[in-house]
Motif scaffolding. Structure first.
Motif, PDB file in Angstrom:
ATOM      1  N   TRP A   1       0.845  -1.192   0.000  1.00 16.47           N
ATOM      2  CA  TRP A   1       0.000   0.000   0.000  1.00 16.47           C
ATOM      3  C   TRP A   1       0.882   1.244   0.000  1.00 16.47           C
ATOM      4  N   TYR A   2       0.443   2.273  -0.752  1.00 14.73           N
ATOM      5  CA  TYR A   2       1.204   3.511  -0.900  1.00 14.73           C
ATOM      6  C   TYR A   2       0.306   4.702  -0.615  1.00 14.73           C
ATOM      7  N   GLN A   3       0.904   5.705   0.007  1.00 15.29           N
ATOM      8  CA  GLN A   3       0.233   6.980   0.288  1.00 15.29           C
ATOM      9  C   GLN A   3       0.842   8.041  -0.617  1.00 15.29           C
ATOM     10  N   GLN A   4      -0.001   8.810  -1.297  1.00 10.04           N
ATOM     11  CA  GLN A   4       0.502   9.867  -2.173  1.00 10.04           C
ATOM     12  C   GLN A   4      -0.264  11.168  -1.939  1.00 10.04           C
ATOM     13  N   PRO A   5       0.310  12.065  -1.138  1.00  3.07           N
ATOM     14  CA  PRO A   5      -0.291  13.408  -1.017  1.00  3.07           C
ATOM     15  C   PRO A   5      -0.158  14.134  -2.350  1.00  3.07           C
ATOM     16  N   PRO A   6      -0.976  15.145  -2.597  1.00  9.40           N
ATOM     17  CA  PRO A   6      -0.924  15.850  -3.893  1.00  9.40           C
ATOM     18  C   PRO A   6       0.465  16.402  -4.195  1.00  9.40           C
ATOM     19  N   GLY A   7       0.902  16.179  -5.434  1.00 12.00           N
ATOM     20  CA  GLY A   7       2.157  16.762  -5.896  1.00 12.00           C
ATOM     21  C   GLY A   7       3.417  16.107  -5.366  1.00 12.00           C
ATOM     22  N   THR A   8       3.300  14.953  -4.741  1.00 15.47           N
ATOM     23  CA  THR A   8       4.472  14.275  -4.194  1.00 15.47           C
ATOM     24  C   THR A   8       4.578  12.855  -4.742  1.00 15.47           C
ATOM     25  N   ALA A   9       5.741  12.248  -4.545  1.00 13.85           N
ATOM     26  CA  ALA A   9       5.925  10.856  -4.928  1.00 13.85           C
ATOM     27  C   ALA A   9       5.239   9.958  -3.902  1.00 13.85           C
ATOM     28  N   PRO A  10       4.779   8.788  -4.319  1.00 13.00           N
ATOM     29  CA  PRO A  10       4.172   7.850  -3.372  1.00 13.00           C
ATOM     30  C   PRO A  10       5.152   7.413  -2.285  1.00 13.00           C
ATOM     31  N   LYS A  11       4.581   6.994  -1.160  1.00  9.46           N
ATOM     32  CA  LYS A  11       5.363   6.509  -0.024  1.00  9.46           C
ATOM     33  C   LYS A  11       4.831   5.136   0.376  1.00  9.46           C
ATOM     34  N   LEU A  12       5.744   4.186   0.578  1.00  9.88           N
ATOM     35  CA  LEU A  12       5.362   2.838   0.982  1.00  9.88           C
ATOM     36  C   LEU A  12       4.856   2.854   2.418  1.00  9.88           C
ATOM     37  N   MET A  13       3.641   2.301   2.622  1.00 10.16           N
ATOM     38  CA  MET A  13       3.036   2.276   3.955  1.00 10.16           C
ATOM     39  C   MET A  13       2.926   0.861   4.505  1.00 10.16           C
TER      40      MET A  13
END
Lengths: 117, 111
Positions: free
Chosen positions: B37-49
């Motif tokens: 699962w990945y989190q992606q706030p607007p305008g940023t690269a995804p982050k592994l969660m």
């Protein structure tokens, strides 16, 4: 902290080629598989390609197979994505990503490729 | 192989819990455990969660948890905070083909 820095994006006409580079640092690059993942404007994520840690295996999404080629040079800590016969639908931000047992644990900032006449 | 199915949006109030589903088939989600699962706030690269269904990388709060049952994987976020507002994506690595499938993404709104 792991660093992945993409470069080489830009505007290109349909049918032309472009090569993206990803410079890796602050980790043992030769021990990790590397992927390219893309994201069209306002759309979701799409996996593009993967290369094994030693370059021995490469796999591609059906949407780019035969047109894109992934490669790496472990002596230069660099992975590339050669993109040929580009189409409008290839327009996207392209992320260089490190593999962690099938997950993507570190991402670059992305490089925008726009295919337009 | 088709993309995995996620709800387009979910919402919750601060302090509440939300669950985002990621539905596949017996040939993909039902057969492999490399769900991430990945989190992606607007305008940023995804982050592994979350990786391998339930594992959290170092630094990810334990408010984030993953699970899988049959052909569906889930991400649960408890004790919602305003900074959790982002797009969330599931992915699946299929080891026999070395391909990766993504879900279409879910926009989480914290009301």
């Amino acid at each position: 902290q792991v660093q992945l820095v993409e470069s080489g994006g830009g505007v290109v006409q349909p049918g032309r080629s472009l090569r993206l580079s990803c410079a890796a640092s602050r980790f043992n690059f030769r021990s990790y598989g590397m992927h390219w993942v893309r994201q069209a404007p306002g759309k979701g994520l799409e996996w593009v390609a993967v290369i094994w840690y030693d370059g021995s295996n490469k796999y591609y999404a059906d949407s780019v197979k035969g047109r894109f080629s992934i490669s790496r040079d472990n002596s230069k800590n660099t992975v590339w994505l050669q993109m040929n016969s580009l189409r409008a639908e290839d327009t996207a931000v392209y992320f260089c990503v490190r593999d962690h047992n099938g997950a993507f644990d570190y991402w670059g900032q992305g490089s925008l490729v726009t295919v337009s006449s | 192989q088709s993309a995995l199915t996620q709800p387009p949006s979910v919402s919750g109030s601060p302090g509440q819990s939300v669950t985002i589903s990621c539905t596949g088939t017996s040939s993909d989600v039902g057969s492999y455990n490399r769900v991430s699962w990945y989190q992606q706030p607007p305008g940023t690269a995804p982050k592994l969660m979350i990786y391998e269904v339930t594992n959290r990388p170092s630094g990810v709060p334990d408010r984030f948890s993953g699970s899988k049952s049959g052909n569906m994987a889930s991400l649960t976020i408890s004790g919602l905070q305003t900074e959790d507002e982002a797009d969330y994506y599931c992915s699946l690595y299929t080891s026999d083909t070395a391909h990766v499938l993504f879900g279409g993404g879910t926009k989480l709104t914290v009301l």
